[in-house]
Scaffold this motif. Structure first.
Motif, PDB file in Angstrom:
ATOM      1  N   ALA A 169     -25.345 -73.813  26.507  1.00  0.00           N
ATOM      2  CA  ALA A 169     -23.981 -73.030  27.062  1.00  0.00           C
ATOM      3  C   ALA A 169     -22.893 -72.558  26.769  1.00  0.00           C
ATOM      4  CB  ALA A 169     -23.786 -74.369  28.013  1.00  0.00           C
ATOM      5  N   PRO A 170     -22.089 -73.624  25.350  1.00  0.00           N
ATOM      6  CA  PRO A 170     -21.198 -72.838  25.090  1.00  0.00           C
ATOM      7  C   PRO A 170     -20.706 -71.895  24.122  1.00  0.00           C
ATOM      8  CG  PRO A 170     -21.794 -74.981  23.703  1.00  0.00           C
ATOM      9  CD  PRO A 170     -22.570 -74.737  25.031  1.00  0.00           C
ATOM     10  N   ALA A 171     -22.074 -71.543  23.161  1.00  0.00           N
ATOM     11  CA  ALA A 171     -22.832 -69.859  22.870  1.00  0.00           C
ATOM     12  C   ALA A 171     -22.607 -68.746  24.425  1.00  0.00           C
ATOM     13  CB  ALA A 171     -23.781 -69.497  22.718  1.00  0.00           C
ATOM     14  N   LEU A 172     -23.037 -69.466  25.366  1.00  0.00           N
ATOM     15  CA  LEU A 172     -22.756 -68.605  26.853  1.00  0.00           C
ATOM     16  C   LEU A 172     -21.444 -68.914  27.885  1.00  0.00           C
ATOM     17  CD1 LEU A 172     -26.829 -69.572  27.935  1.00  0.00           C
ATOM     18  CD2 LEU A 172     -26.276 -67.225  26.725  1.00  0.00           C
ATOM     19  N   GLY A 173     -20.162 -69.099  26.850  1.00  0.00           N
ATOM     20  CA  GLY A 173     -19.526 -69.419  27.697  1.00  0.00           C
ATOM     21  C   GLY A 173     -19.014 -70.586  28.213  1.00  0.00           C
ATOM     22  N   PHE A 174     -19.833 -71.150  28.554  1.00  0.00           N
ATOM     23  CA  PHE A 174     -19.290 -72.838  29.151  1.00  0.00           C
ATOM     24  C   PHE A 174     -18.903 -74.036  28.496  1.00  0.00           C
ATOM     25  CE2 PHE A 174     -22.850 -69.828  31.324  1.00  0.00           C
ATOM     26  CZ  PHE A 174     -22.471 -69.490  32.345  1.00  0.00           C
ATOM     27  N   THR A 175     -18.097 -74.152  29.499  1.00  0.00           N
ATOM     28  CA  THR A 175     -17.764 -75.828  28.938  1.00  0.00           C
ATOM     29  C   THR A 175     -18.008 -76.815  29.489  1.00  0.00           C
ATOM     30  OG1 THR A 175     -15.694 -75.604  29.658  1.00  0.00           O
ATOM     31  CG2 THR A 175     -16.265 -73.937  27.633  1.00  0.00           C
ATOM     32  N   ASN A 176     -18.974 -76.918  31.344  1.00  0.00           N
ATOM     33  CA  ASN A 176     -18.748 -77.250  31.219  1.00  0.00           C
ATOM     34  C   ASN A 176     -19.967 -77.522  32.201  1.00  0.00           C
ATOM     35  OD1 ASN A 176     -19.070 -79.827  34.055  1.00  0.00           O
ATOM     36  ND2 ASN A 176     -16.613 -80.249  33.561  1.00  0.00           N
ATOM     37  N   THR A 177     -20.826 -78.601  31.883  1.00  0.00           N
ATOM     38  CA  THR A 177     -21.893 -78.334  32.522  1.00  0.00           C
ATOM     39  C   THR A 177     -22.482 -79.532  33.247  1.00  0.00           C
ATOM     40  OG1 THR A 177     -23.584 -79.475  30.199  1.00  0.00           O
ATOM     41  CG2 THR A 177     -23.234 -76.661  30.845  1.00  0.00           C
ATOM     42  N   SER A 178     -21.653 -80.297  33.354  1.00  0.00           N
ATOM     43  CA  SER A 178     -22.343 -82.213  34.057  1.00  0.00           C
ATOM     44  C   SER A 178     -20.751 -82.035  35.246  1.00  0.00           C
ATOM     45  CB  SER A 178     -21.576 -83.089  32.474  1.00  0.00           C
ATOM     46  OG  SER A 178     -20.399 -82.766  32.884  1.00  0.00           O
ATOM     47  N   GLY A 179     -19.797 -80.897  35.507  1.00  0.00           N
ATOM     48  CA  GLY A 179     -19.150 -81.504  36.485  1.00  0.00           C
ATOM     49  C   GLY A 179     -19.286 -80.170  37.621  1.00  0.00           C
ATOM     50  N   PHE A 180     -18.190 -79.389  38.640  1.00  0.00           N
ATOM     51  CA  PHE A 180     -18.420 -78.612  39.274  1.00  0.00           C
ATOM     52  C   PHE A 180     -17.264 -78.045  40.227  1.00  0.00           C
ATOM     53  CE2 PHE A 180     -19.456 -81.978  41.931  1.00  0.00           C
ATOM     54  CZ  PHE A 180     -18.923 -81.619  43.145  1.00  0.00           C
ATOM     55  N   CYS A 181     -17.266 -76.563  40.109  1.00  0.00           N
ATOM     56  CA  CYS A 181     -15.906 -76.472  40.844  1.00  0.00           C
ATOM     57  C   CYS A 181     -15.874 -75.056  41.567  1.00  0.00           C
ATOM     58  CB  CYS A 181     -15.325 -75.691  39.246  1.00  0.00           C
ATOM     59  SG  CYS A 181     -13.270 -75.021  39.630  1.00  0.00           S
ATOM     60  N   GLU A 182     -15.617 -75.922  42.959  1.00  0.00           N
ATOM     61  CA  GLU A 182     -15.809 -74.855  44.036  1.00  0.00           C
ATOM     62  C   GLU A 182     -14.415 -74.362  44.366  1.00  0.00           C
ATOM     63  OE1 GLU A 182     -16.559 -77.846  47.100  1.00  0.00           O
ATOM     64  OE2 GLU A 182     -18.228 -77.667  46.915  1.00  0.00           O
ATOM     65  N   CYS A 183     -14.314 -73.579  43.359  1.00  0.00           N
ATOM     66  CA  CYS A 183     -12.612 -72.817  43.909  1.00  0.00           C
ATOM     67  C   CYS A 183     -13.617 -71.432  43.030  1.00  0.00           C
ATOM     68  CB  CYS A 183     -11.765 -73.320  42.653  1.00  0.00           C
ATOM     69  SG  CYS A 183     -12.678 -73.305  40.431  1.00  0.00           S
ATOM     70  N   THR A 184     -11.829 -70.857  43.018  1.00  0.00           N
ATOM     71  CA  THR A 184     -11.791 -69.069  42.645  1.00  0.00           C
ATOM     72  C   THR A 184     -12.381 -68.802  41.608  1.00  0.00           C
ATOM     73  OG1 THR A 184      -9.554 -69.146  43.093  1.00  0.00           O
ATOM     74  CG2 THR A 184     -11.101 -68.103  44.931  1.00  0.00           C
ATOM     75  N   ASN A 185     -10.954 -69.656  40.559  1.00  0.00           N
ATOM     76  CA  ASN A 185     -11.338 -69.782  39.360  1.00  0.00           C
ATOM     77  C   ASN A 185     -12.400 -70.341  38.473  1.00  0.00           C
ATOM     78  OD1 ASN A 185     -10.786 -68.822  36.033  1.00  0.00           O
ATOM     79  ND2 ASN A 185      -8.993 -69.986  36.474  1.00  0.00           N
ATOM     80  N   GLU A 186     -13.579 -70.304  37.881  1.00  0.00           N
ATOM     81  CA  GLU A 186     -14.644 -71.276  37.756  1.00  0.00           C
ATOM     82  C   GLU A 186     -14.869 -71.028  36.143  1.00  0.00           C
ATOM     83  OE1 GLU A 186     -17.742 -69.454  39.809  1.00  0.00           O
ATOM     84  OE2 GLU A 186     -17.398 -70.251  41.690  1.00  0.00           O
ATOM     85  N   LYS A 187     -14.145 -71.055  35.662  1.00  0.00           N
ATOM     86  CA  LYS A 187     -13.930 -70.727  34.234  1.00  0.00           C
ATOM     87  C   LYS A 187     -14.277 -71.488  33.288  1.00  0.00           C
ATOM     88  CE  LYS A 187     -11.572 -67.955  30.713  1.00  0.00           C
ATOM     89  NZ  LYS A 187     -10.652 -67.352  29.581  1.00  0.00           N
TER      90      LYS A 187
END
Length: 242
Positions: free
Chosen positions: A193-211
């Motif tokens: 995940a970090p190498a692909l640009g993801f810092t959070n894989t256990s939670g979620f964000c129902e938002c417009t900015n999902e960075k």
């Protein structure tokens, strides 16, 4: 062009055909007959949502309303199938099923009967099947006592899917049949995940900015995941066409 018979956001990124008339898409056309929340067959599982159209009915809609109208040049058409995410999840707490191997075999018979209908009504170009991703790694199942059951259902479903895809390929030797291992790709993406640009894989964000988020909600990935998987899918298709 791509005929999508199952909701697959990756195909939008693969075709750059996001809205409007598919005939007006500049690069590749995308005709999608999918419906949200679909299982394979409403006679085998209760509807995921009261308004859901199961896959077999989606195919019947193609055969009845579109097969005589839509262009589908054989050498330029891919029919993409991604089904089973809801089936494997909707069976986790289904006490009416005692033999899940037999049940998924019955589902797969219904699935590939629909595939044969699609084939017999003009979809004779490439058929692309995608395996079910590891739903037990989604936020909705992390730490849940049902996670192991879901994992077992996904593994069994994917194994039976591969067997039926091989049989379909054997029975239609002139039709290219491919299987993209979405299960393996999701595991790779989550493990890296970090190498692909993801810092959070256990939670979620129902938002417009999902960075930084891998998951949009408890069971669906974010747009960036769809986009990256589309890239992997395109690499896969190019590799087998060389």
């Amino acid at each position: 062009m791509l005929i999508g018979i199952m909701l697959i956001d990756q195909l939008e990124f693969l075709t750059n055909c996001f809205s409007g008339r598919p005939l007006d898409c500049a690069i590749r056309q995308l005709w999608d007959f999918a419906f949200v929340g679909a299982d394979i067959d409403g006679n085998l599982l209760p509807l995921h949502h009261p308004f859901t159209v199961p896959l077999v009915d989606q195919v019947n809609q193609w055969a009845r309303f579109a097969s005589g109208i839509l262009p589908r040049p054989q050498a330029q058409t891919i029919t993409a199938w991604w089904i089973g995410i809801n089936d494997t999840g909707d069976t986790v707490n289904n006490a009416s099923i005692s033999d899940f191997h037999s049940f998924f075999e019955e589902e797969m018979d219904s699935f590939f009967s629909a595939v044969e209908t699609a084939y017999s009504t003009g979809l004779r170009g490439m058929h692309l099947f995608l395996t079910v991703p590891p739903g037990e790694r989604s936020p909705g199942y992390l730490g849940s006592p049902s996670a192991a059951t879901l994992q077992a259902h996904v593994d069994e479903f994917n194994k039976i899917l591969l067997q039926h895809a091989r049989i379909f390929a054997q029975n239609h030797a002139a039709t290219p049949v491919l299987v993209f291992d979405a299960h393996a790709w999701f595991n790779y993406a989550l493990d890296n995940a970090p190498a692909l640009g993801f810092t959070n894989t256990s939670g979620f964000c129902e938002c417009t900015n999902e960075k930084g988020f891998f998951w949009y909600n408890s069971g669906h990935p974010t747009e960036l995941v769809h986009q990256q998987m589309a890239g992997a899918l395109e690499e896969f298709l190019l590799s087998v066409s060389i």
